[in-house]
Design an enzyme around this catalytic site. Structure first.
Site, short mmCIF file in Angstrom:
data_model
loop_
_atom_site.label_atom_id
_atom_site.label_comp_id
_atom_site.label_asym_id
_atom_site.label_seq_id
_atom_site.Cartn_x
_atom_site.Cartn_y
_atom_site.Cartn_z
N GLU A 223 0.86 -1.19 0.00
CA GLU A 223 0.00 0.00 0.00
C GLU A 223 0.89 1.23 0.00
O GLU A 223 2.06 1.14 0.37
CB GLU A 223 -0.83 0.04 1.30
CG GLU A 223 -1.87 -1.03 1.38
CD GLU A 223 -2.30 -1.28 2.82
OE1 GLU A 223 -1.87 -0.54 3.73
OE2 GLU A 223 -3.05 -2.22 3.02
N LYS B 26 2.12 4.72 1.61
CA LYS B 26 2.17 5.26 2.97
C LYS B 26 1.72 6.70 2.89
O LYS B 26 2.39 7.55 2.32
CB LYS B 26 3.60 5.19 3.50
CG LYS B 26 3.71 5.55 4.95
CD LYS B 26 5.08 5.22 5.49
CE LYS B 26 5.14 5.36 6.98
NZ LYS B 26 4.88 6.68 7.47
N ASP C 254 0.67 10.41 4.05
CA ASP C 254 1.21 11.33 5.02
C ASP C 254 0.08 12.16 5.63
O ASP C 254 -0.27 13.21 5.14
CB ASP C 254 2.22 12.24 4.32
CG ASP C 254 3.19 12.83 5.31
OD1 ASP C 254 3.21 12.37 6.46
OD2 ASP C 254 3.92 13.77 4.93
N TYR D 130 -6.55 -0.69 7.78
CA TYR D 130 -6.31 -1.71 8.80
C TYR D 130 -7.62 -2.04 9.48
O TYR D 130 -8.39 -1.12 9.83
CB TYR D 130 -5.33 -1.12 9.83
CG TYR D 130 -4.52 -2.11 10.64
CD1 TYR D 130 -4.60 -3.48 10.43
CD2 TYR D 130 -3.66 -1.66 11.65
CE1 TYR D 130 -3.83 -4.36 11.18
CE2 TYR D 130 -2.89 -2.53 12.41
CZ TYR D 130 -2.98 -3.87 12.16
OH TYR D 130 -2.23 -4.73 12.91
N LYS E 289 10.69 4.29 2.35
CA LYS E 289 10.50 5.74 2.23
C LYS E 289 11.14 6.25 0.94
O LYS E 289 12.31 5.97 0.69
CB LYS E 289 11.15 6.45 3.42
CG LYS E 289 10.48 6.18 4.74
CD LYS E 289 9.27 7.08 4.89
CE LYS E 289 8.88 7.29 6.31
NZ LYS E 289 9.37 8.37 7.02
N CYS F 123 6.45 49.60 -1.69
CA CYS F 123 5.55 48.73 -2.44
C CYS F 123 5.95 48.69 -3.92
O CYS F 123 6.12 49.74 -4.54
CB CYS F 123 4.11 49.22 -2.29
SG CYS F 123 2.96 48.28 -3.29
N CYS G 14 2.86 50.51 -5.88
CA CYS G 14 2.44 51.90 -5.74
C CYS G 14 3.48 52.78 -5.03
O CYS G 14 3.23 53.95 -4.76
CB CYS G 14 1.10 51.97 -4.99
SG CYS G 14 1.26 51.58 -3.24
N CYS H 37 1.78 46.81 2.59
CA CYS H 37 1.66 48.11 1.94
C CYS H 37 0.41 48.76 2.54
O CYS H 37 -0.68 48.21 2.41
CB CYS H 37 1.50 47.95 0.43
SG CYS H 37 0.92 49.47 -0.34
N CYS I 103 -3.61 51.35 -3.90
CA CYS I 103 -2.65 50.42 -4.48
C CYS I 103 -3.40 49.45 -5.41
O CYS I 103 -4.27 48.71 -4.95
CB CYS I 103 -1.93 49.70 -3.33
SG CYS I 103 -0.73 48.47 -3.84
S1 IVH Z 1 0.03 0.02 8.79
C1 IVH Z 1 1.32 -2.09 12.74
N1 IVH Z 1 -0.43 1.16 6.46
O1 IVH Z 1 2.51 5.13 9.12
C2 IVH Z 1 1.35 -1.31 11.49
N2 IVH Z 1 0.40 2.53 8.24
O2 IVH Z 1 5.06 4.57 10.61
C3 IVH Z 1 0.27 -0.35 11.41
N3 IVH Z 1 0.66 4.90 7.64
O3 IVH Z 1 1.22 5.00 12.36
C4 IVH Z 1 0.41 0.67 10.36
N4 IVH Z 1 -0.05 4.73 5.56
O4 IVH Z 1 0.03 6.45 10.65
C5 IVH Z 1 0.01 1.34 7.73
N5 IVH Z 1 -0.91 2.03 4.37
C6 IVH Z 1 -0.49 2.21 5.62
C7 IVH Z 1 -0.09 3.49 6.11
C8 IVH Z 1 0.36 3.60 7.44
C9 IVH Z 1 0.41 5.55 6.51
C10 IVH Z 1 1.20 5.55 8.87
C11 IVH Z 1 0.43 5.22 10.11
C12 IVH Z 1 1.40 4.58 11.06
C13 IVH Z 1 2.71 5.05 10.50
C14 IVH Z 1 3.79 4.04 10.83
#
Ligand code: IVH
Length: 674
Positions: free
Chosen positions: A114, A116, A118, A227, A313, A407, A410, A425, A431
């Protein structure tokens, strides 16, 4: 209307709203406009006020907020919220794969990948199909109960209607602000002279902890779930969990993929490494999970992280380029924004030529010189950022930045108020970008809603000398408009009609439109509700303003100084003469019965079916009074969940009758069955 009829309509309205909500958030389609949607919500909300006992426990009116939480209760997670181990290279990922293979004694296994996301992690509990609690991650063991705020996020179901679902389960995911929602929010803030937010993640995190859930509702937060947790869920793999989440109506990002080998995982990582810029939100990597839940259990956890999952990452997309110059933009409020003019470079699929430098502090922090090579990064936001200077490439003749003193539009000398980051300004009436900006602000949809007027037409009308202030719009003639490029009979009539129609927009929109610094739409609504007329607001002193809900010192001061300015007062009186709405049409809650006549209430805690403002309206509509503090004379303490122990103790000591939400509904039964 009889209670029987109301019951049917409430159900129908709730179903229709839920239908459109699901369509919008799960299928990205809409059959009705935002306005029509809001109207349905409003109809439902007013019926619920009339027949409180008929309100459904999963009523979609909970989406609009209404509760104020001074302090969120800190509660224990049933299952701790752990974090993930990080890797930054494919080699490290291969090492993870070797550890997994070893841990599973050579048994076959597959991965589920999946993105990740932010955002801000959240854990949401459902009991008997209803969303009952939402807790932030906190320290992983305990988090904050932000249930009422989470309920305003429209893509999160308040109730699961699928048959045969487990009676209790938790879902976890990431609350986020999309790049578009973030850009829009910042534009709105800039418009009222507020400083803009630095990034979407921190803004999402701040939003979910806001005290006023009505504000949270306006932030347009979203949530991806990834999850599912609980006992006896009947799933063998993570993939099955994800499919269940989707089937139950949760918002799952469609970017997941099952991968048989670590090479497939690498292909997934590479694919999204290239495409992640196209996603609606920021991703900083990929989460790789062992798919079988039995195998997850077999691998188990270290003290802090699972052995069955890891995060890969991505490196920030950053490149260095030359800073050719710094230019300065002037906003509607006169705020100056320095802009880095860069040697164009291709970064993550788009050519970057300019980047905002925010203010003088940022230029000092970066220690910028014209001619420097700077690192430019594309984070989650649409707008690129200058993150640092490549000092190794600094030439001896690089020119230090002398921040402008006047400015650029103006030539007026700039001012900088102590404690504020921006230069301004002060020539707000003379302006050009400020004048045009004020008119653009005035006509926008949330304000006077003159959609037949755009930025270009405003610029032309200004250049032709026809408009200098918003009030001039109402003096425009057909003759004036024939001078505009491309304007013919039809477009002229259309524009005049739009201007005419704007005279009917409600007072709170007018109040927002006139552009008092720091007065956004929400504050304008509160001021309109509180003061009722422009005259009352204009004569209100600082103390009176401060006593208005949502109004703090900064806003009160700004309103006072706005109305102390003679030119502003003049403008307001011209607008009044043109026939704009200067009085609130918001009605006091209609008197429905005398059932609670002369009874006093204090409302405290969080309620299952109602927001606190709604309870207040219901009490007043039925003849009761709402007080803010407990005394011996008080009749009832209407107590929800998470009420402060001190209040409860005081009520008990003074022998005030403490009633629950259900008991309160019981008191009103009579009016619902009339
Ligand atoms: S699984 C036990 N899946 O990343 C594992 N986490 O560094 C549970 N996060 O606290 C996390 N996307 O806030 C999981 N597809 C994803 C995620 C994800 C973002 C975040 C989440 C977690 C942090 C872990």
């Amino acid at each position: 209307m009889t209670a029987q009829e109301a019951k049917i309509i409430i159900q129908e309205l709730s179903d229709t709203i839920n239908y459109h909500n699901t369509l919008y958030y799960q299928k990205s389609k809409s059959e009705i406009s935002d306005f029509e949607f809001d109207q349905l919500l409003e109809q439902l909300s007013s019926l619920e006020k009339q027949f409180p006992a008929l309100k459904l426990p999963d009523s979609p009116t909970q989406r609009v907020g209404g509760t104020i939480t001074k302090e969120f209760e800190n509660v224990m997670h049933q299952y701790p919220m752990l974090s993930l181990g990080n890797t930054y290279s494919f080699e490290e990922l291969q090492e993870f794969d070797v550890r997994v293979a070893k841990g599973l004694d050579g048994d076959a296994y597959e991965y589920f990948c999946e993105l990740k996301f932010d955002g801000v992690s959240i854990s949401i509990l459902y009991e008997n199909g209803f969303l009952t609690r939402a807790i932030t991650r906190g320290d992983g063991v305990r988090g904050d109960d932000v249930t009422t705020n989470v309920k305003t996020i429209r893509s999160i179901p308040l109730r699961i209607t699928t048959k045969n679902i487990p009676s209790r389960f938790e879902v976890r995911g990431e609350i986020f602000l999309s790049k578009v929602a973030f850009a829009k929010l910042n534009k709105e803030r800039e418009d009222i002279g507020e400083e803009t937010y630095a990034n979407a993640r921190n803004t999402a995190s701040g939003s979910i902890k806001m005290q006023d859930s009505t504000e949270v509702a306006k932030r347009k937060l979203n949530c991806y779930l990834y999850y599912l947790l609980g006992e006896g869920l009947g799933v063998q793999t993570h993939e099955e969990s994800i499919l269940k989440l989707e089937a139950w109506g949760f918002n799952v990002s469609p970017t997941y993929k099952k991968c048989k080998t670590i090479a497939d995982v690498k292909a997934y990582i590479d694919l999204w490494g290239n495409k992640r810029g196209d996603l609606p939100l920021d991703t900083d990597g990929v989460v790789i999970k062992v798919n079988s839940l039995d195998q997850q259990e077999q691998l188990g956890f270290t003290a802090k992280i699972p052995r069955w999952a890891i995060a890969f990452k991505y490196k920030a997309q950053s490149l260095s380029t030359q800073l050719n110059n710094i230019t300065y933009q002037v906003g509607r409020t006169g705020a100056i924004t320095p802009v880095a003019e860069l040697e164009p470079i291709l970064l993550a699929g788009t050519t970057v030529k300019r980047a905002s430098l925010h203010n003088a502090n940022e230029i000092n922090r970066l220690d910028l010189r014209i001619g420097d090579y700077v690192f430019v990064e594309k984070g989650g936001e649409i707008i690129p950022k200058v993150t640092s200077v490549d000092l190794s490439q600094r030439k001896a003749d690089a020119i230090p930045v002398n921040y402008i003193t006047h400015c650029p539009e103006c030539r007026t000398e700039l001012i900088r108020v102590e404690g504020e980051a921006n230069h301004y300004c002060p020539n707000d009436k003379g302006c050009p970008p400020q004048i045009k900006g004020k008119i653009e602000h005035f006509i926008q949809r949330k304000a006077m809603d003159i959609d037949s007027l755009g930025e270009r037409t405003i610029a032309q009308l200004y250049e032709l000398g026809f408009i200098k202030t918003p009030a001039d719009l109402y003096d425009l003639t057909k003759d004036n408009l024939t001078k505009l490029d491309g304007f013919k009979e039809l477009s002229i009539n259309n524009l005049l009609l739009g201007i005419e129609k704007s005279k009917q927009v409600p007072f709170e929109s007018v109040l927002f439109a006139i552009g008092i610094r720091y007065v956004g739409k929400t504050v304008a609504e509160k001021l309109a509700k509180h003061f009722k007329t422009m005259d009352a607001l204009m004569t209100a002193n600082y103390g009176l303003l401060l006593a208005t809900p949502e109004v703090g010192e900064k806003i009160a001061q700004s309103v006072v100084s706005f109305f102390n300015n003679e030119e502003n007062v003049n403008e307001i009186s011209r607008l009044k003469q043109s026939g704009l709405q200067f009085e609130s049409t918001q009605k006091e809650p209609e008197r429905l019965s005398n059932i609670l006549d002369a009874k006093t209430f204090v409302i405290s805690g969080v309620f299952k079916k109602y927001e606190r403002d709604q309870l207040k309206d219901i009490i007043i509509a039925n003849g009761g009074k709402v007080l803010s503090s407990i005394s011996a004379k008080l009749n009832y303490l209407l107590a929800g969940e998470n009420m402060g122990p001190a209040k409860l103790e005081k009520a008990e000591k003074l022998r005030v009758k403490i009633i629950s939400e259900d008991e309160f509904e019981g008191m009103l039964k009579d009016i619902s069955t009339r």
